[in-house]
Design a protein around this motif. Sequence first.
Motif, PDB file in Angstrom:
ATOM      1  N   LEU A  21     -21.107  13.014 -20.016  1.00 59.10           N
ATOM      2  CA  LEU A  21     -19.773  12.423 -19.991  1.00 59.10           C
ATOM      3  C   LEU A  21     -19.030  12.780 -18.708  1.00 59.10           C
ATOM      4  CD1 LEU A  21     -18.639  12.979 -23.695  1.00 59.10           C
ATOM      5  CD2 LEU A  21     -19.189  10.805 -22.583  1.00 59.10           C
ATOM      6  N   THR A  22     -19.257  13.998 -18.209  1.00 58.03           N
ATOM      7  CA  THR A  22     -18.605  14.422 -16.966  1.00 58.03           C
ATOM      8  C   THR A  22     -19.033  13.540 -15.806  1.00 58.03           C
ATOM      9  OG1 THR A  22     -18.423  16.728 -17.696  1.00 58.03           O
ATOM     10  CG2 THR A  22     -18.319  16.314 -15.322  1.00 58.03           C
ATOM     11  N   PHE A  23     -20.336  13.409 -15.617  1.00 60.36           N
ATOM     12  CA  PHE A  23     -20.835  12.643 -14.475  1.00 60.36           C
ATOM     13  C   PHE A  23     -20.641  11.138 -14.671  1.00 60.36           C
ATOM     14  CE2 PHE A  23     -22.968  16.696 -13.847  1.00 60.36           C
ATOM     15  CZ  PHE A  23     -22.821  16.867 -12.472  1.00 60.36           C
ATOM     16  N   THR A  24     -20.659  10.689 -15.914  1.00 61.74           N
ATOM     17  CA  THR A  24     -20.410   9.273 -16.161  1.00 61.74           C
ATOM     18  C   THR A  24     -18.954   8.927 -15.897  1.00 61.74           C
ATOM     19  OG1 THR A  24     -22.114   9.293 -17.883  1.00 61.74           O
ATOM     20  CG2 THR A  24     -20.634   7.404 -17.841  1.00 61.74           C
ATOM     21  N   TYR A  25     -18.058   9.836 -16.264  1.00 62.20           N
ATOM     22  CA  TYR A  25     -16.631   9.615 -16.007  1.00 62.20           C
ATOM     23  C   TYR A  25     -16.393   9.444 -14.508  1.00 62.20           C
ATOM     24  CZ  TYR A  25     -11.564  10.338 -16.128  1.00 62.20           C
ATOM     25  OH  TYR A  25     -10.200  10.172 -15.993  1.00 62.20           O
ATOM     26  N   LEU A 172     -16.630  21.992 -16.089  1.00 64.19           N
ATOM     27  CA  LEU A 172     -17.048  20.593 -15.958  1.00 64.19           C
ATOM     28  C   LEU A 172     -15.883  19.734 -15.495  1.00 64.19           C
ATOM     29  CD1 LEU A 172     -19.170  20.261 -19.236  1.00 64.19           C
ATOM     30  CD2 LEU A 172     -20.030  20.478 -16.892  1.00 64.19           C
ATOM     31  N   PHE A 173     -14.688  20.059 -15.976  1.00 63.48           N
ATOM     32  CA  PHE A 173     -13.483  19.343 -15.567  1.00 63.48           C
ATOM     33  C   PHE A 173     -13.259  19.504 -14.061  1.00 63.48           C
ATOM     34  CE2 PHE A 173      -8.740  19.326 -15.129  1.00 63.48           C
ATOM     35  CZ  PHE A 173      -8.526  18.011 -15.492  1.00 63.48           C
ATOM     36  N   GLY A 174     -13.493  20.716 -13.541  1.00 67.35           N
ATOM     37  CA  GLY A 174     -13.355  20.961 -12.111  1.00 67.35           C
ATOM     38  C   GLY A 174     -14.402  20.209 -11.309  1.00 67.35           C
ATOM     39  N   ILE A 175     -15.629  20.182 -11.821  1.00 70.92           N
ATOM     40  CA  ILE A 175     -16.705  19.444 -11.152  1.00 70.92           C
ATOM     41  C   ILE A 175     -16.350  17.958 -11.051  1.00 70.92           C
ATOM     42  CG2 ILE A 175     -19.091  18.645 -11.396  1.00 70.92           C
ATOM     43  CD1 ILE A 175     -19.801  21.381 -12.530  1.00 70.92           C
ATOM     44  N   ALA A 176     -15.716  17.441 -12.084  1.00 74.04           N
ATOM     45  CA  ALA A 176     -15.342  16.027 -12.099  1.00 74.04           C
ATOM     46  C   ALA A 176     -14.379  15.687 -10.964  1.00 74.04           C
ATOM     47  CB  ALA A 176     -14.705  15.664 -13.444  1.00 74.04           C
ATOM     48  N   HIS A 177     -13.621  16.687 -10.497  1.00 71.34           N
ATOM     49  CA  HIS A 177     -12.667  16.437  -9.414  1.00 71.34           C
ATOM     50  C   HIS A 177     -13.281  16.655  -8.037  1.00 71.34           C
ATOM     51  CE1 HIS A 177      -9.845  16.654 -12.759  1.00 71.34           C
ATOM     52  NE2 HIS A 177      -8.947  16.103 -11.971  1.00 71.34           N
ATOM     53  N   PHE A 178     -14.544  17.070  -7.989  1.00 82.65           N
ATOM     54  CA  PHE A 178     -15.198  17.295  -6.698  1.00 82.65           C
ATOM     55  C   PHE A 178     -15.560  15.974  -6.027  1.00 82.65           C
ATOM     56  CE2 PHE A 178     -16.255  21.364  -4.916  1.00 82.65           C
ATOM     57  CZ  PHE A 178     -16.986  21.059  -3.763  1.00 82.65           C
ATOM     58  N   HIS A 179     -15.388  14.868  -6.752  1.00 82.85           N
ATOM     59  CA  HIS A 179     -15.716  13.571  -6.168  1.00 82.85           C
ATOM     60  C   HIS A 179     -14.765  13.210  -5.026  1.00 82.85           C
ATOM     61  CE1 HIS A 179     -12.398  11.037  -7.770  1.00 82.85           C
ATOM     62  NE2 HIS A 179     -12.358  11.958  -8.716  1.00 82.85           N
ATOM     63  N   HIS A 180     -13.633  13.924  -4.948  1.00 82.68           N
ATOM     64  CA  HIS A 180     -12.695  13.644  -3.845  1.00 82.68           C
ATOM     65  C   HIS A 180     -13.317  13.972  -2.491  1.00 82.68           C
ATOM     66  CE1 HIS A 180      -9.394  12.611  -6.439  1.00 82.68           C
ATOM     67  NE2 HIS A 180      -9.502  13.744  -7.108  1.00 82.68           N
ATOM     68  N   THR A 205      -8.238  22.782 -10.312  1.00 81.83           N
ATOM     69  CA  THR A 205      -8.404  21.990 -11.527  1.00 81.83           C
ATOM     70  C   THR A 205      -9.187  22.747 -12.600  1.00 81.83           C
ATOM     71  OG1 THR A 205     -10.325  20.909 -10.496  1.00 81.83           O
ATOM     72  CG2 THR A 205      -8.223  19.741 -10.397  1.00 81.83           C
ATOM     73  N   THR A 206     -10.087  23.638 -12.185  1.00 81.33           N
ATOM     74  CA  THR A 206     -10.809  24.451 -13.161  1.00 81.33           C
ATOM     75  C   THR A 206      -9.864  25.419 -13.852  1.00 81.33           C
ATOM     76  OG1 THR A 206     -12.883  24.317 -11.906  1.00 81.33           O
ATOM     77  CG2 THR A 206     -12.686  26.101 -13.497  1.00 81.33           C
ATOM     78  N   VAL A 207      -8.986  26.062 -13.071  1.00 80.30           N
ATOM     79  CA  VAL A 207      -8.001  26.982 -13.647  1.00 80.30           C
ATOM     80  C   VAL A 207      -7.048  26.225 -14.565  1.00 80.30           C
ATOM     81  CG1 VAL A 207      -6.050  28.498 -13.128  1.00 80.30           C
ATOM     82  CG2 VAL A 207      -8.135  28.635 -11.764  1.00 80.30           C
ATOM     83  N   PHE A 208      -6.576  25.065 -14.092  1.00 83.48           N
ATOM     84  CA  PHE A 208      -5.688  24.283 -14.951  1.00 83.48           C
ATOM     85  C   PHE A 208      -6.425  23.828 -16.208  1.00 83.48           C
ATOM     86  CE2 PHE A 208      -4.467  20.113 -16.534  1.00 83.48           C
ATOM     87  CZ  PHE A 208      -3.186  20.386 -16.971  1.00 83.48           C
TER      88      PHE A 208
END
Length: 286
Positions: A21-25, A172-180, A205-208
């Motif tokens: 779901l992380t990488f698909t998102y 995983l949430f932080g990884i999802a923001h690495f696309h920037h 984003t990982t801390v948040f």
Amino acid sequence: MCLFITDHNTCLYSGLSCIFLTFTYVGSLYIWRSQLSRDHPITIKRRFFSVFCMMMIAPIFTYNLVKEETLERGSLLEYMGFRFSGMISALIIPLLLTATLFLGPLTMHFFAGTWKLYMDPVIWILSFQDLVWLRNHIMAPISEEWVFRSCMMPLLLQCLEPLTAVFTGPFLFGIAHFHHLHELLTGGHTIRSAFFTSLFQFSFTTVFGAYSAYLFLRTGHFFAPLVAHIFCNHLGFPNFFEVLRFPLMQRIVIVFNYFLGLFLWVYWLVPLTSPFIYDNRLELLT
């Protein structure tokens, strides 16, 4: 009826589902081949459609992979953070708690007079007509909290202790923001600059995400992390250097409020997220 799986495979399927779901998102944001910037209206509208599809897909995994034992203490909707009891508290108290953490930046808004803009209805009307504003304040927080908190956390909690899940899901949430990183490179940034900027975004984003997951588990409500997410997206990461623009006495007050806000946030974090306040009978994180 849910399609229950064996205990032996629960953690494997739940973990793989969260990773998928992380990488698909993230991948759903890039299925549209275009040279347009991320802030172009066409790009934003396409990505709105992408994340909306992800919001439809994600609960399918939650519904089909949740264990029967998991639902002994509450319904699937309750585990996903949806119930009426305690909703008012979930909408107000986490927002005030998060605002306390941002006491320094809010003080700068007060001294600068920008807080008056919130009282202007025209500003609000224009904001809701702005696709970038809608993305940052509405679509991104709702879709991210839905996928990464409501849909993923029940799966992670089947395999991990609650406190461990608080930090695993946000990773995983932080990884999802690495696309920037890709967007920064295509925007003309150097590899070094883009990497360190993305690394900072990943860390922040990982801390948040950990804070958001903590709110989700303590309150048992989807809306608790959502209001915190919207508030944080609105203010952004504090610009500490901006303090230097203010007169000396105001500067002292601002710096003092930075530390005061952090102290009060730490002091109030546990009592103001007490499951009792939100009628959270699951009490997954106590």
